[in-house]
Design a protein around this motif. Structure first.
Motif, PDB file in Angstrom:
ATOM      1  N   ASP A 145      31.399 -36.200  -8.817  1.00  0.00           N
ATOM      2  CA  ASP A 145      31.779 -36.997  -7.732  1.00  0.00           C
ATOM      3  C   ASP A 145      30.898 -38.095  -7.441  1.00  0.00           C
ATOM      4  OD1 ASP A 145      32.256 -38.474  -5.417  1.00  0.00           O
ATOM      5  OD2 ASP A 145      32.937 -36.452  -4.359  1.00  0.00           O
ATOM      6  N   PRO A 146      30.707 -39.384  -7.740  1.00  0.00           N
ATOM      7  CA  PRO A 146      29.878 -40.405  -7.571  1.00  0.00           C
ATOM      8  C   PRO A 146      29.178 -39.976  -6.269  1.00  0.00           C
ATOM      9  CG  PRO A 146      31.596 -41.550  -8.502  1.00  0.00           C
ATOM     10  CD  PRO A 146      32.077 -39.880  -7.937  1.00  0.00           C
ATOM     11  N   ASP A 147      30.029 -39.854  -5.222  1.00  0.00           N
ATOM     12  CA  ASP A 147      29.319 -39.645  -3.840  1.00  0.00           C
ATOM     13  C   ASP A 147      28.414 -38.445  -3.850  1.00  0.00           C
ATOM     14  OD1 ASP A 147      30.701 -41.662  -2.523  1.00  0.00           O
ATOM     15  OD2 ASP A 147      32.379 -40.395  -2.200  1.00  0.00           O
ATOM     16  N   LEU A 148      28.304 -37.473  -4.877  1.00  0.00           N
ATOM     17  CA  LEU A 148      27.276 -36.335  -4.919  1.00  0.00           C
ATOM     18  C   LEU A 148      26.604 -36.584  -6.169  1.00  0.00           C
ATOM     19  CD1 LEU A 148      30.001 -33.469  -4.338  1.00  0.00           C
ATOM     20  CD2 LEU A 148      28.567 -34.753  -2.681  1.00  0.00           C
ATOM     21  N   GLY A 149      26.193 -37.690  -6.567  1.00  0.00           N
ATOM     22  CA  GLY A 149      25.417 -37.945  -7.820  1.00  0.00           C
ATOM     23  C   GLY A 149      24.008 -37.749  -7.526  1.00  0.00           C
ATOM     24  N   ILE A 150      23.557 -37.925  -6.357  1.00  0.00           N
ATOM     25  CA  ILE A 150      22.019 -37.235  -6.260  1.00  0.00           C
ATOM     26  C   ILE A 150      22.116 -35.677  -6.290  1.00  0.00           C
ATOM     27  CG2 ILE A 150      20.009 -37.139  -4.483  1.00  0.00           C
ATOM     28  CD1 ILE A 150      20.520 -40.033  -5.790  1.00  0.00           C
ATOM     29  N   GLU A 151      23.142 -35.150  -5.641  1.00  0.00           N
ATOM     30  CA  GLU A 151      22.882 -33.606  -5.798  1.00  0.00           C
ATOM     31  C   GLU A 151      23.435 -33.267  -7.395  1.00  0.00           C
ATOM     32  OE1 GLU A 151      24.604 -34.728  -1.597  1.00  0.00           O
ATOM     33  OE2 GLU A 151      24.599 -35.432  -3.614  1.00  0.00           O
ATOM     34  N   THR A 152      24.058 -33.940  -8.117  1.00  0.00           N
ATOM     35  CA  THR A 152      24.241 -33.380  -9.468  1.00  0.00           C
ATOM     36  C   THR A 152      23.245 -33.742 -10.215  1.00  0.00           C
ATOM     37  OG1 THR A 152      26.690 -34.138  -9.352  1.00  0.00           O
ATOM     38  CG2 THR A 152      25.706 -34.090 -11.650  1.00  0.00           C
ATOM     39  N   LEU A 153      22.262 -34.699 -10.080  1.00  0.00           N
ATOM     40  CA  LEU A 153      20.795 -35.007 -10.638  1.00  0.00           C
ATOM     41  C   LEU A 153      19.894 -33.628 -10.139  1.00  0.00           C
ATOM     42  CD1 LEU A 153      19.253 -36.786 -12.212  1.00  0.00           C
ATOM     43  CD2 LEU A 153      18.573 -38.149 -10.256  1.00  0.00           C
ATOM     44  N   VAL A 154      19.922 -33.357  -8.996  1.00  0.00           N
ATOM     45  CA  VAL A 154      19.072 -32.416  -8.466  1.00  0.00           C
ATOM     46  C   VAL A 154      19.407 -31.046  -9.180  1.00  0.00           C
ATOM     47  CG1 VAL A 154      18.396 -30.954  -6.319  1.00  0.00           C
ATOM     48  CG2 VAL A 154      18.446 -33.541  -6.388  1.00  0.00           C
ATOM     49  N   ASP A 155      20.447 -30.970  -9.452  1.00  0.00           N
ATOM     50  CA  ASP A 155      21.110 -29.742  -9.994  1.00  0.00           C
ATOM     51  C   ASP A 155      20.790 -29.845 -11.521  1.00  0.00           C
ATOM     52  OD1 ASP A 155      22.104 -28.614  -7.419  1.00  0.00           O
ATOM     53  OD2 ASP A 155      24.362 -29.321  -8.038  1.00  0.00           O
ATOM     54  N   ALA A 156      20.673 -30.726 -12.100  1.00  0.00           N
ATOM     55  CA  ALA A 156      20.263 -31.039 -13.387  1.00  0.00           C
ATOM     56  C   ALA A 156      18.914 -30.279 -13.586  1.00  0.00           C
ATOM     57  CB  ALA A 156      20.313 -32.395 -13.959  1.00  0.00           C
ATOM     58  N   PHE A 157      17.922 -30.332 -12.540  1.00  0.00           N
ATOM     59  CA  PHE A 157      16.737 -29.793 -12.742  1.00  0.00           C
ATOM     60  C   PHE A 157      16.708 -28.444 -12.264  1.00  0.00           C
ATOM     61  CE2 PHE A 157      15.761 -34.368 -12.908  1.00  0.00           C
ATOM     62  CZ  PHE A 157      15.038 -34.343 -14.103  1.00  0.00           C
ATOM     63  N   SER A 158      17.503 -27.442 -12.974  1.00  0.00           N
ATOM     64  CA  SER A 158      17.437 -26.034 -12.378  1.00  0.00           C
ATOM     65  C   SER A 158      17.927 -25.310 -13.928  1.00  0.00           C
ATOM     66  CB  SER A 158      18.690 -25.766 -11.204  1.00  0.00           C
ATOM     67  OG  SER A 158      19.803 -26.448 -11.810  1.00  0.00           O
ATOM     68  N   GLY A 159      17.828 -24.141 -13.556  1.00  0.00           N
ATOM     69  CA  GLY A 159      18.317 -23.143 -14.452  1.00  0.00           C
ATOM     70  C   GLY A 159      17.312 -23.072 -15.928  1.00  0.00           C
ATOM     71  N   PRO A 160      17.775 -22.648 -16.981  1.00  0.00           N
ATOM     72  CA  PRO A 160      17.149 -22.459 -18.413  1.00  0.00           C
ATOM     73  C   PRO A 160      16.457 -23.652 -18.701  1.00  0.00           C
ATOM     74  CG  PRO A 160      19.093 -20.952 -18.298  1.00  0.00           C
ATOM     75  CD  PRO A 160      19.251 -22.112 -17.192  1.00  0.00           C
ATOM     76  N   ALA A 170      18.675 -39.842 -21.443  1.00  0.00           N
ATOM     77  CA  ALA A 170      19.797 -39.410 -21.267  1.00  0.00           C
ATOM     78  C   ALA A 170      20.109 -39.138 -19.859  1.00  0.00           C
ATOM     79  CB  ALA A 170      19.787 -37.861 -21.929  1.00  0.00           C
ATOM     80  N   LEU A 171      18.985 -38.863 -19.030  1.00  0.00           N
ATOM     81  CA  LEU A 171      19.066 -38.736 -17.615  1.00  0.00           C
ATOM     82  C   LEU A 171      19.525 -40.152 -17.085  1.00  0.00           C
ATOM     83  CD1 LEU A 171      16.085 -36.501 -16.790  1.00  0.00           C
ATOM     84  CD2 LEU A 171      18.534 -36.053 -16.190  1.00  0.00           C
ATOM     85  N   ARG A 172      19.195 -41.213 -17.512  1.00  0.00           N
ATOM     86  CA  ARG A 172      19.286 -42.642 -17.102  1.00  0.00           C
ATOM     87  C   ARG A 172      20.748 -42.985 -17.404  1.00  0.00           C
ATOM     88  NH1 ARG A 172      14.532 -43.410 -19.437  1.00  0.00           N
ATOM     89  NH2 ARG A 172      12.899 -43.203 -18.153  1.00  0.00           N
ATOM     90  N   LEU A 173      21.055 -42.616 -18.521  1.00  0.00           N
ATOM     91  CA  LEU A 173      22.379 -42.860 -18.853  1.00  0.00           C
ATOM     92  C   LEU A 173      23.537 -42.104 -18.178  1.00  0.00           C
ATOM     93  CD1 LEU A 173      24.421 -44.323 -21.088  1.00  0.00           C
ATOM     94  CD2 LEU A 173      24.080 -42.228 -22.513  1.00  0.00           C
ATOM     95  N   GLY A 174      23.260 -40.785 -18.129  1.00  0.00           N
ATOM     96  CA  GLY A 174      24.109 -39.796 -17.175  1.00  0.00           C
ATOM     97  C   GLY A 174      24.083 -40.245 -16.054  1.00  0.00           C
ATOM     98  N   SER A 175      22.977 -40.545 -15.158  1.00  0.00           N
ATOM     99  CA  SER A 175      22.997 -41.027 -13.810  1.00  0.00           C
ATOM    100  C   SER A 175      23.808 -42.330 -13.521  1.00  0.00           C
ATOM    101  CB  SER A 175      21.513 -41.135 -13.208  1.00  0.00           C
ATOM    102  OG  SER A 175      20.930 -39.953 -13.523  1.00  0.00           O
ATOM    103  N   ALA A 176      23.676 -43.442 -14.494  1.00  0.00           N
ATOM    104  CA  ALA A 176      24.479 -44.627 -14.489  1.00  0.00           C
ATOM    105  C   ALA A 176      25.888 -44.392 -14.600  1.00  0.00           C
ATOM    106  CB  ALA A 176      23.792 -45.491 -15.568  1.00  0.00           C
ATOM    107  N   GLU A 177      26.140 -43.285 -15.429  1.00  0.00           N
ATOM    108  CA  GLU A 177      27.452 -43.305 -15.867  1.00  0.00           C
ATOM    109  C   GLU A 177      28.282 -42.401 -14.523  1.00  0.00           C
ATOM    110  OE1 GLU A 177      30.112 -40.485 -18.834  1.00  0.00           O
ATOM    111  OE2 GLU A 177      28.648 -41.612 -19.602  1.00  0.00           O
ATOM    112  N   VAL A 178      27.357 -41.601 -13.971  1.00  0.00           N
ATOM    113  CA  VAL A 178      27.967 -40.947 -12.695  1.00  0.00           C
ATOM    114  C   VAL A 178      27.949 -42.092 -11.450  1.00  0.00           C
ATOM    115  CG1 VAL A 178      27.463 -39.113 -10.854  1.00  0.00           C
ATOM    116  CG2 VAL A 178      27.411 -38.522 -13.370  1.00  0.00           C
TER     117      VAL A 178
END
Length: 191
Positions: free
Chosen positions: A87-102, A134-142
């Motif tokens: 969801d574009p309204d949750l784009g920042i949350e999606t980005l923050v979640d990308a910096f987690s896990g293995p 990839a992060l820039r492209l993915g963020s721009a897409e979202v």
């Protein structure tokens, strides 16, 4: 020769791909579990069930193996995130979640080790460019038109910093901090 009962014998390319995948998976697991300093090619090959010769054929150095493992995981994670159509309204949350896990923990191990290991640093430079792109492209897409390129770059750096500092917080205090910061962050960067 290993048989694939559905399609006959596997080709050399298929066997090579399986070997490569086993090595990449073992490398990521070890980076996350024991860190870069204690990850060795001998332990990677043992865990993967692969001979040293097969490992050297695929990846001649520890650096090439661990960098390829992080790159592989990054590509997989980006595909998962974008495939979920966030969801574009949750784009920042999606980005923050990308910096987690293995992926994040494995990459963090390499960032820290690369500070004092010139060979690893050289191997990491192209990967870091690819990750950034990839992060820039993915963020721009979202986010679409909701964020400028500079706002996306700032958000990537903020997400990375938030993830690093989270290592020293409890899950509860991290969640509380995010609840306080994310609305301010969104107000700063979103159009």
């Amino acid at each position: 020769m290993t048989q694939n009962t559905e399609r006959g014998p596997r080709t050399q390319a298929q066997r090579s791909a399986v070997t490569r995948q086993k090595l990449l998976d073992a490398a990521i697991a070890l980076l996350v579990e024991v860190g870069y300093g204690r990850t060795s090619t001998q332990e990677i090959t043992r865990r993967a069930g692969i001979s040293r010769g097969a490992q050297l054929h695929q990846f001649p150095t520890k650096e090439s193996l661990v960098v390829a493992a992080v790159e592989h995981l990054m590509e997989k994670r980006l595909t998962e995130i974008l495939g979920a159509q966030p969801d574009p309204d949750l784009g920042i949350e999606t980005l923050v979640d990308a910096f987690s896990g293995p992926l994040f923990y494995a990459a963090l191990e390499l960032w820290v080790a690369a500070r004092t290991d010139p060979g690893l640093r050289e191997a990491m430079i192209p990967l870091e460019r690819k990750v950034g792109d990839a992060l820039r492209l993915g963020s721009a897409e979202v986010m679409g038109e909701r964020m400028s390129v500079a706002a996306i770059d700032l958000s990537i750096e903020l997400a990375r910093g938030l993830a690093v500092s989270a290592l020293f917080r409890t899950p509860e205090s991290d969640s509380e901090l995010r609840e306080r910061l994310l609305p301010v962050w969104k107000e700063m960067v979103m159009k």
